[in-house]
Design an enzyme around this catalytic site. Structure first.
Site, PDB file in Angstrom:
ATOM      1  N   HIS A 146      -1.615  -3.638 -11.792  1.00 26.99           N
ATOM      2  CA  HIS A 146      -1.138  -4.943 -11.329  1.00 26.99           C
ATOM      3  C   HIS A 146      -2.285  -5.740 -10.696  1.00 26.99           C
ATOM      4  O   HIS A 146      -3.297  -5.171 -10.305  1.00 26.99           O
ATOM      5  CB  HIS A 146      -0.021  -4.782 -10.297  1.00 26.99           C
ATOM      6  CG  HIS A 146       1.320  -4.487 -10.900  1.00 26.99           C
ATOM      7  ND1 HIS A 146       1.747  -3.208 -11.180  1.00 26.99           N
ATOM      8  CD2 HIS A 146       2.327  -5.315 -11.283  1.00 26.99           C
ATOM      9  CE1 HIS A 146       2.956  -3.258 -11.714  1.00 26.99           C
ATOM     10  NE2 HIS A 146       3.345  -4.523 -11.787  1.00 26.99           N
ATOM     11  N   LYS A 150      -0.914  -7.447  -5.159  1.00 29.10           N
ATOM     12  CA  LYS A 150       0.359  -6.701  -5.076  1.00 29.10           C
ATOM     13  C   LYS A 150       0.375  -5.787  -3.850  1.00 29.10           C
ATOM     14  O   LYS A 150      -0.589  -5.078  -3.580  1.00 29.10           O
ATOM     15  CB  LYS A 150       0.600  -5.892  -6.350  1.00 29.10           C
ATOM     16  CG  LYS A 150       1.950  -5.180  -6.318  1.00 29.10           C
ATOM     17  CD  LYS A 150       2.394  -4.759  -7.688  1.00 29.10           C
ATOM     18  CE  LYS A 150       3.733  -4.022  -7.647  1.00 29.10           C
ATOM     19  NZ  LYS A 150       4.834  -4.859  -7.142  1.00 29.10           N
TER      20      LYS A 150
END
Ligand code: NAD
Length: 261
Positions: A146, A150
């Site tokens: 990600h 995040k």
């Protein structure tokens, strides 16, 4: 044509919130009924969409779509109950208290929480469950990537895929879960489901479930190339949820009710 669905976006100034605002702006099916940001946010009072400013509270609408932070969940669920509003939440990293708050709210209003609002991920989970059940002795490892901002790791989607694998083995994920192996005594034990998290750049979300056994390996993977996938999934789910009676729903309920997948 039926009247547009009045959507309150909670977490409206965030990455997912802004993606939702953009899609609502483009569509005649949806209308913005509230763009809710954190109390004290620098976005408060700034224009969200058209003449609608960002606010820190909401009242009337057809449904609330939430992509914010776990800390906001208790107040959010209380507000949804107070205003009789269905709630679709995609916020991840929730603990037991937040899941309990969602369960309590579902006694009064329709509630659906999903770690991932893309149909593709739910099809991926079905494949993972089947593969884990068929290949009982294969080692299962889940790698997710990600963007650098995040907060939670492993991602909610990685845990969801891990739960699918655990269900295929008829075990509880918490009993076999290993996060981010590190150190000199990190050898794999039989039956473990391992998680590894990569963070960097602007990656919207990539998940790879590996099933490894002697001389062979299967990989089942899903990649979202942008957040629009999650936002447009959330709007479709919210349209359905707004018409349901109070209760706790899952993406599987929505898929079963609306798609042939
Ligand atoms: P982000 O940090 O860009 O946005 C979160 C926003 O919520 C921030 O603007 C923050 O100020 C706001 N917020 C915090 N407290 C609030 C409150 N009390 N009221 C209103 N707003 C509040 O994060 P993001 O990338 O938009 O992701 C948000 C969440 O959604 C994360 O948990 C992420 O993991 C999850 N997510 C889920 C899916 C899915 O498909 N379910 C997809 C992408 C992201």
């Amino acid at each position: 044509m039926s009247s547009p669905l009045n959507v309150i976006v909670h977490g409206a100034a965030g990455r997912m919130g802004r993606e939702l605002l953009a899609l609502i702006n483009e569509s005649e099916q949806f209308q913005l009924a509230g763009a809710v940001v954190r109390p004290g946010s620098s976005s408060l009072g700034q224009p969200a969409l058209g003449s609608m400013p960002f606010t820190d509270s909401f009242e009337a609408g057809d449904v609330v779509i939430d992509f914010s932070l776990p800390e906001a969940m208790t107040t959010l669920t209380q507000q949804c109950v107070a205003h009789s509003l269905p709630l679709l939440s995609g916020t991840t990293g929730l603990g037991d208290d937040e899941h309990e708050a969602l369960a309590q709210a579902s006694r009064k209003v329709p509630v659906l929480w999903a770690a991932n609002t893309s149909v593709g991920v739910h099809v991926t989970a079905a494949l993972v469950q089947r593969a884990a059940a068929t290949l009982q002795s294969a080692d299962i490892e889940i790698v997710e990537t990600h963007h650098r901002e995040k907060l939670d790791a492993p991602s909610g989607t990685a845990l969801f895929l891990g739960q699918a694998a655990a269900a295929g083995r008829d075990v509880k994920l918490d009993d076999v879960r290993i996060d981010g192996r590190s150190g000199p005594q990190s050898r794999r034990e039989a039956g473990e489901i391992g998680f590894a998290s990569v963070r960097g750049g602007s990656v919207a979300g990539e998940h790879r479930v590996m099933l490894l056994w002697e001389d062979e390996r299967i990989e089942i993977s899903h990649a979202a190339t942008n957040r629009k996938v999650f936002a447009s999934g959330a709007l479709s789910v919210a349209s359905w949820l707004a018409a349901q009676p109070p209760g706790q729903y899952t993406m599987a309920d929505w898929i079963e009710a609306t798609q042939a997948a």
